[in-house]
Design an enzyme around this catalytic site. Structure first.
Site, PDB file in Angstrom:
ATOM      1  N   HIS A 322       0.814  -1.212   0.000  1.00 46.75           N
ATOM      2  CA  HIS A 322       0.000   0.000   0.000  1.00 46.75           C
ATOM      3  C   HIS A 322       0.851   1.267   0.000  1.00 46.75           C
ATOM      4  O   HIS A 322       0.314   2.372  -0.080  1.00 46.75           O
ATOM      5  CB  HIS A 322      -0.943  -0.010   1.198  1.00 46.75           C
ATOM      6  CG  HIS A 322      -2.005  -1.054   1.097  1.00 46.75           C
ATOM      7  ND1 HIS A 322      -3.087  -1.127   1.959  1.00 46.75           N
ATOM      8  CD2 HIS A 322      -2.164  -2.088   0.230  1.00 46.75           C
ATOM      9  CE1 HIS A 322      -3.847  -2.159   1.617  1.00 46.75           C
ATOM     10  NE2 HIS A 322      -3.311  -2.756   0.570  1.00 46.75           N
ATOM     11  N   HIS A 572      -1.593 -13.234  -0.214  1.00 50.13           N
ATOM     12  CA  HIS A 572      -2.952 -13.747  -0.003  1.00 50.13           C
ATOM     13  C   HIS A 572      -2.946 -15.205   0.434  1.00 50.13           C
ATOM     14  O   HIS A 572      -3.897 -15.668   1.062  1.00 50.13           O
ATOM     15  CB  HIS A 572      -3.784 -13.562  -1.276  1.00 50.13           C
ATOM     16  CG  HIS A 572      -4.029 -12.128  -1.619  1.00 50.13           C
ATOM     17  ND1 HIS A 572      -4.492 -11.702  -2.847  1.00 50.13           N
ATOM     18  CD2 HIS A 572      -3.839 -10.995  -0.894  1.00 50.13           C
ATOM     19  CE1 HIS A 572      -4.603 -10.387  -2.853  1.00 50.13           C
ATOM     20  NE2 HIS A 572      -4.207  -9.945  -1.683  1.00 50.13           N
TER      21      HIS A 572
END
Length: 811
Positions: A322, A572
């Site tokens: 991010h 993930h």
């Protein structure tokens, strides 16, 4: 070894090399056990005695360094040539009297090696073969078509609004508003992107993919002026010691490199079904298996968990993600989420927005069929605006540099909204217990925390990135560095009372960005890529105030599409099913993943943060492989709903949306032997994975990059397989060597002094946590790893954790 006992000798524990040794010992035990296939042993404990094969470690280390996959990556000439390399290097002009194009090398003759491409010949060409200029009438025909298509899309959006069709599914709203957020600047740029890609569709009629790619390498300044999209030529201030928020002027030679709101790079030529913009399809016109079908097949594999890494390895990776990437997706005319699966839309295809690309759900789906769901919402990423005709490229809304933008923002407006403008500090909210939290999110954040939480003042947070509330540990790490900023700003204000607010803010921001860079390359990358690869690629930070002299202004640090849309999504598979908190009595509380996704309420509670820290320190991550938590394969963002998103299917669909090259191309272009059939995969994947892929994909060349990259066996000493290691290595090398403000650089306007760099080289995540979460009192030396014999729990007062000595900033 760090024991927690304070002694003069403990200072040596803080040195950079100490991190690699325990980590490598841990990972090598796992590797050796798997190689030996010890009966009944799947993964030995990391805190066991040193095994026999490490009694003479140099022998085993030599074996690892002789590993063919490691050797291949280490032999590559990073950074690898990409689309920017060839487009920026070659210009074209029409030779007088001849209807051909003469290619002119922008920087003059170069050594042949500078154009050498490791691989097997299907990467970017050295000189495009498409030598006929595009006639003016063809260009204008294409542009008129593009403008007309954009007008039709705008009219459709008006009709959808009048019809009252809106997205009602809360899970999809949360995803489109809070996860794939879109800033106005990106939406404005995308309009020109739509025009140009639709123009290319007309121009490219009858052309092969390679010819369309060739067009991409041709500059066309007339297009720039026509759409007022002038090339980025900013007045740069070479002697300014501080970064610009938008990343511009980092590279004085190419001011736009790494800037926010610019297109992604491409490591490998894009693969679109129509060679321009349609999502990737199968080879020879064959269809690809539905993304959900592939996700379901992967769901059948049992999960394995690491005995080496804590959940903070995953969360810090998300924090870095991010800081580097944010891809905007299509929205309606008012900036609201689009709907592709609304019943009215499904009944009347004329109401389907052209940017819809929903996931198809089989009527016999083992999960969604029980709820009558046959369609999952998915809208495409926005196209970037460029000064030339080219296949679709997506936009990165963030800077390409590790600069703390997840804390500070990438625009002046956002940064200003986070500042107090007093003493150089960031805005925070003080709890009843006197702890600092991030400021309250402005406006109503749909789906973030429960209504009851909000009524009780347990608000969601605001930071430099809109996704801060996505996971409670991400919010915790962002809070950590916001607190670190204010702690440093306060101490600097005492050391340098003559500095005003702006100087204090910029100096503090510079220090915090340096800390994030150091932790990322010293702790996070060593675990991800493995100490051997990090060392071999010169990614390891230096020591003792030694300056780095590897900055190269010819290196574009821009983020690669393959990195953002595939490789960096490896985290993930690390996601555990639950989030743990642990109180002072040792009692654990487990909360399902979706109970902490867009739900950071526990951080407000008494001892909430310290309990989360204790739980995360002792919680394992899932191994980076082809198995995923059921919490993300149908339940993600479910909130009050019975169902949610399938993140794995979404990742596969996003890769096709972005036209990512298939797995076999990526692997080949990273220098590994070409994959010609499914049998060639047997030495790369587990046998049951090969069987699964053979059933799903008609051709081996159809395998999605995300799927193939996740299924590879991990490199010795690392968490990921060789193809993703190649992609990540290239990006992190660029983020270091291509960053003029890299914290170790010498001779730059923003360089630290030797004394300042010396103390920055002692920075560790553990120290930053101790300074800003003092209630934890004790923690493991390396928080990204689990506690073990090589990673003991020590006191925050231990000399193993030297403090940042800000006296180095005295005049």
């Amino acid at each position: 070894m760090c024991t927690g006992v304070v002694s003069a000798k403990e200072v040596t524990c803080s040195r950079v090399t100490m991190y690699a040794i325990p980590l490598l010992l841990c990972l090598l035990r796992v590797t050796q056990a798997q190689d030996d296939k010890v009966e009944g042993v799947t993964e030995p404990s990391c805190d066991g005695p040193v095994p026999q094969y490490l009694k003479k470690p140099h022998t085993y280390f030599y074996h690892l360094e002789g590993n063919s996959d490691l050797d291949t990556i280490l032999s590559l000439k990073f950074p690898l040539p990409d689309d920017h390399f060839f487009r920026d290097r070659w210009n074209w002009e029409l030779e007088e009297g001849e209807n051909i194009i003469r290619w002119v090398e922008r920087d003059g003759p170069s050594h042949p090696d500078s154009l050498h491409r490791i691989g097997y010949g299907m990467g970017w060409k050295h000189r495009p073969t498409f030598t006929k200029p595009i006639p003016d009438d063809v260009q204008m025909k294409g542009l008129k078509n593009g403008i007309e298509m954009l007008k039709q899309t705008k009219k459709l959006e008006e009709l959808i609004k009048k019809t009252g069709i809106t997205l009602k599914d809360m899970s999809s709203k949360v995803h489109q508003l809070n996860f794939t957020y879109t800033k106005p600047q990106a939406k404005k740029s995308a309009d020109v992107g739509y025009v140009l890609e639709n123009a290319l569709t007309v121009i490219a009629e009858g052309l092969e993919q390679e010819e369309v790619i060739d067009i991409q390498l041709m500059n066309n300044t007339r297009i720039c002026s026509m759409f007022e999209q002038t090339p980025i030529q900013l007045p740069c201030e070479p002697n300014m010691p501080y970064r610009r928020l938008d990343g511009s002027c980092n590279n004085l030679r190419e001011p736009g490199w790494g800037k926010s709101f610019t297109p992604f790079r491409r490591m490998f030529p894009p693969e679109y079904a129509d060679n321009v913009s349609e999502p990737r399809g199968g080879k020879n016109g064959d269809g690809l298996p539905d993304a959900r079908k592939v996700s379901l097949a992967l769901k059948e594999f049992p999960r394995r968990f690491s005995n080496c890494f804590s959940v903070f390895q995953m969360s810090f990776g998300q924090f870095i993600d991010h800081d580097l990437t944010a891809t905007p997706t299509a929205k309606d005319m008012d900036g609201n989420p689009l709907t592709c699966c609304n019943e009215k839309v499904l009944q009347d295809p004329s109401l389907l927005h052209p940017e819809c690309f929903p996931l198809s759900i089989d009527v016999n789906d083992p999960f969604y069929s029980a709820y009558g769901i046959t369609c999952l919402e998915f809208v495409r990423s926005l196209p970037a605006s460029r000064c030339f005709f080219a296949p679709r490229e997506q936009i990165n809304q963030l800077t390409a540099y590790i600069d703390g933008s997840a804390v500070y923002g990438s625009t002046k407006e956002q940064s200003d909204s986070l500042r107090t403008f007093k003493g150089g500090k960031l805005k925070t909210v003080i709890t009843k217990e006197g702890h600092e939290l991030l400021p309250e999110a402005e406006g109503h954040q749909e789906g973030c925390n429960t209504k009851e939480d909000m009524e009780n003042g347990l608000f969601c947070f605001r930071s430099g990135d809109e996704r801060v509330n996505e996971h409670i540990l991400l919010a915790l790490l962002t809070t950590l560095f916001a607190r670190e900023h204010n702690r440093i700003a306060m101490e600097l204000s005492q050391l340098r009372p003559e500095w005003n607010d702006e100087r204090l803010f910029q100096e503090t921001k510079r220090i915090v960005a340096a800390e994030i860079q150091h932790i990322a390359y010293n702790e996070f990358l060593s675990g991800l890529l493995g100490p051997l690869l990090v060392r071999g690629l010169d990614l390891k930070p230096l020591q003792g105030g030694e300056f780095y002299n590897g900055y190269d202004n010819r290196i574009n640090a821009g983020v690669a599409n393959e990195f953002a849309a595939a490789a960096l999504r490896l985290g993930h598979s690390m996601i555990p099913e639950h989030s743990y908190s642990k109180n002072s009595s040792g009692y654990y509380q487990a909360t399902e993943l979706n109970g902490v996704v867009f739900h950071p309420a526990d951080m407000h509670k008494k001892n909430g943060i310290v309990n989360l820290l204790r739980g995360a320190f002792s919680q394992s991550i899932g191994k980076v492989d082809h198995a995923f938590s059921n919490q993300i394969t149908g339940l993600l963002f479910k909130l009050e709903n019975a169902t949610g998103f399938d993140l794995v299917g979404l990742n596969i669909q996003r890769g096709r949306d972005h036209g990512l090259a298939d797995y076999t191309v990526a692997r080949r272009e990273c220098g590994f032997p070409a994959i010609k059939n499914f049998d060639d995969l047997k030495t790369i994947f587990d046998a049951d994975v090969v069987t699964m892929l053979r059933k799903l994909y008609k051709k081996v060349e159809d395998i999605d990059l995300f799927v193939g990259g996740m299924a590879e066996k991990a490199l010795p000493g690392g968490l990921i397989g060789p193809t993703f290691a190649c992609i990540l290595s290239d990006q992190f090398i660029r983020a270091k060597r291509g960053d003029r403000f890299w914290y170790e650089n010498a001779g730059q306007a923003g360089s630290f002094t030797k004394a300042q760099l010396t103390t920055l080289h002692d920075v560790s995540l553990a120290r930053v946590m101790c300074d800003n979460f003092p209630e934890i009192e004790r923690l493991q030396r390396w928080p990204l790893q689990l506690v073990g014999a090589q990673n003991p729990v020590i006191s925050c007062d231990s000399l193993c954790l030297p403090k940042l000595d800000l006296t180095a900033w005295r005049p």
